[in-house]
Motif scaffolding. Structure first.
Motif, PDB file in Angstrom:
ATOM      1  N   ASP A 115      42.249  42.145  41.134  1.00 31.24           N
ATOM      2  CA  ASP A 115      42.832  43.431  40.768  1.00 31.24           C
ATOM      3  C   ASP A 115      44.159  43.744  41.450  1.00 31.24           C
ATOM      4  O   ASP A 115      44.959  44.497  40.901  1.00 31.24           O
ATOM      5  N   PRO A 116      44.431  43.209  42.668  1.00 32.77           N
ATOM      6  CA  PRO A 116      45.744  43.490  43.260  1.00 32.77           C
ATOM      7  C   PRO A 116      46.901  43.117  42.334  1.00 32.77           C
ATOM      8  O   PRO A 116      47.966  43.718  42.396  1.00 32.77           O
ATOM      9  N   GLY A 117      46.700  42.102  41.479  1.00 28.33           N
ATOM     10  CA  GLY A 117      47.741  41.719  40.538  1.00 28.33           C
ATOM     11  C   GLY A 117      47.675  42.490  39.233  1.00 28.33           C
ATOM     12  O   GLY A 117      48.546  42.367  38.374  1.00 28.33           O
ATOM     13  N   ARG A 118      46.618  43.291  39.036  1.00 31.41           N
ATOM     14  CA  ARG A 118      46.421  44.099  37.825  1.00 31.41           C
ATOM     15  C   ARG A 118      46.508  43.267  36.549  1.00 31.41           C
ATOM     16  O   ARG A 118      46.979  43.729  35.527  1.00 31.41           O
ATOM     17  N   ALA A 119      46.060  42.032  36.621  1.00 29.77           N
ATOM     18  CA  ALA A 119      46.082  41.154  35.445  1.00 29.77           C
ATOM     19  C   ALA A 119      44.688  40.904  34.911  1.00 29.77           C
ATOM     20  O   ALA A 119      44.507  40.077  34.011  1.00 29.77           O
ATOM     21  N   LEU A 120      43.685  41.596  35.454  1.00 29.84           N
ATOM     22  CA  LEU A 120      42.292  41.372  35.063  1.00 29.84           C
ATOM     23  C   LEU A 120      41.847  42.368  34.004  1.00 29.84           C
ATOM     24  O   LEU A 120      42.017  43.581  34.161  1.00 29.84           O
ATOM     25  N   THR A 121      41.261  41.841  32.923  1.00 24.54           N
ATOM     26  CA  THR A 121      40.639  42.663  31.882  1.00 24.54           C
ATOM     27  C   THR A 121      39.161  42.325  31.845  1.00 24.54           C
ATOM     28  O   THR A 121      38.796  41.149  31.704  1.00 24.54           O
ATOM     29  N   VAL A 122      38.302  43.319  32.014  1.00 23.93           N
ATOM     30  CA  VAL A 122      36.852  43.100  31.991  1.00 23.93           C
ATOM     31  C   VAL A 122      36.284  43.706  30.721  1.00 23.93           C
ATOM     32  O   VAL A 122      36.520  44.879  30.415  1.00 23.93           O
ATOM     33  N   LYS A 123      35.547  42.905  29.978  1.00 21.81           N
ATOM     34  CA  LYS A 123      34.876  43.369  28.766  1.00 21.81           C
ATOM     35  C   LYS A 123      33.391  43.055  28.878  1.00 21.81           C
ATOM     36  O   LYS A 123      33.002  41.930  29.164  1.00 21.81           O
TER      37      LYS A 123
END
Length: 354
Positions: free
Chosen positions: A290-298
């Motif tokens: 999450d520090p890179g804010r590139a994660l998408t959780v579905k």
């Protein structure tokens, strides 16, 4: 006056029309199966050289007229999996193609006549194998080397970040990935016992057995020692499987996941997963990425571990019939569309340049 039809002739007509009806229905059903299992992709059998061996693969290309495509490289979960996962990958490959992406997968070593033995591989071996496949793909004129990413399920959770540490990847799609081998094994054991309605006595016995196996692994016990300790009951364990577990039981993706920081990651989690503790997986992914804010959780509430609908997966008959007559419906509602949208949203500019 109309003559009466003789009973014999009437019976013959009934038989003939019955046969015609069965034939028409058979042809019709066969047509439906063929149509439903035809995908808007062009599949090519390919061979990839790696470490003195040949990987037997399938490259699925979109039929969109573009000269170059991005690529999704498939990393299998556990078990003797062939390139198409018995056809289970093809609906996903079609979804990828709609987003302008090709798909690449290969038979595990020893599967479908491929050389080698997948049970002799470590997670690092599997990562090296995938890195070699990516290098092969980058050398092709029809693949955009800057738009190559990974798809992996379950056991692939230990392989995906290792690949990213070896070679640049544009994105990762992680489906029900595990974090820690031993934690995952204990979670699976307890979840399966609950699903079976096991008694407290059976649960204690199974935990004791599991603890014994862990001690044997820690002390690097041989397969023969395992069998002796278990009172002569291998319980389905084979020498090859014991060697595979012994080689990989310390796997833990926590530190390796740092290699995915800053890379767009789609984490797909099932609502009815008895194989992987999805809460633990999501926590570790969020803390690390999450520090890179590139994660998408579905999350897919109606899905089992493989993202097949739980209502279908728990019935062999339902799984077979759906795979025949509506294979795209095997997957949880929205999953294929979400994978397509994730890929489409990565880089519209790159598509426009093709």
């Amino acid at each position: 006056m109309r003559p009466k039809i003789k009973p014999r002739r009437r019976g013959l007509r009934i038989t003939v029309w019955s046969l015609v009806t069965v034939l028409v229905m058979t042809v019709g059903l066969t047509g439906v199966v063929l149509w439903q299992n035809s995908y808007d992709i062009d599949e090519q059998r390919v061979t990839i050289r790696h470490g003195g061996h040949t990987l037997h693969g399938v490259l699925a290309l979109p039929r969109d007229g573009r000269k170059r495509h991005g690529l999704v490289v498939y990393v299998h979960g556990d078990g003797p999996t062939d390139a198409t996962h018995d056809g289970g990958y093809q609906p996903m490959w079609e979804a990828n193609a709609k987003a302008g992406y090709a798909s690449l997968s290969w038979d595990k070593p020893g599967v479908g006549g491929a050389p080698g033995n997948w049970l002799e591989q470590s997670m690092d071996d599997r990562a090296e194998e995938a890195a070699a496949a990516i290098a092969w793909a980058r050398a092709r004129t029809d693949i955009d080397g800057d738009r190559i990413g990974l798809w992996g399920a379950s056991q692939a959770g230990w392989v995906l970040p290792k690949i990213a540490a070896k070679t640049p990847v544009r994105f990762v799609i992680a489906v029900s990935p595990a974090i820690n081998w031993l934690r995952q094994g204990r979670y699976n054991l307890l979840a399966q016992l609950r699903a079976d309605g096991a008694t407290a006595a059976r649960t204690r016995a199974e935990i004791t057995r599991s603890d014994t196996v862990r001690r044997l692994l820690k002390h690097r016990a041989s397969f023969d020692e395992y069998v002796r300790t278990m009172g002569g009951d291998a319980d389905g364990m084979t020498p090859g499987r014991w060697g595979f577990i012994s080689r990989n039981y310390t796997a833990d993706a926590t530190e390796d996941l740092r290699a995915l920081r800053g890379i767009p990651v789609l984490l797909a989690l099932a609502g009815h997963d008895i194989n992987v503790d999805t809460a633990d997986t999501e926590r570790v992914y969020r803390e690390t990425l999450d520090p890179g804010r590139a994660l998408t959780v579905k999350r897919y509430p109606d899905a089992a571990h493989s993202l097949v609908k739980q209502s279908i997966e728990r019935s062999d008959l339902a799984t077979t019939m759906t795979a025949l007559f509506s294979p795209r419906s095997l997957f949880a509602d929205g999953y294929l569309d979400e994978q397509r949208r994730f890929l489409s949203g990565l880089d519209h500019g790159a598509h426009a340049r093709d």
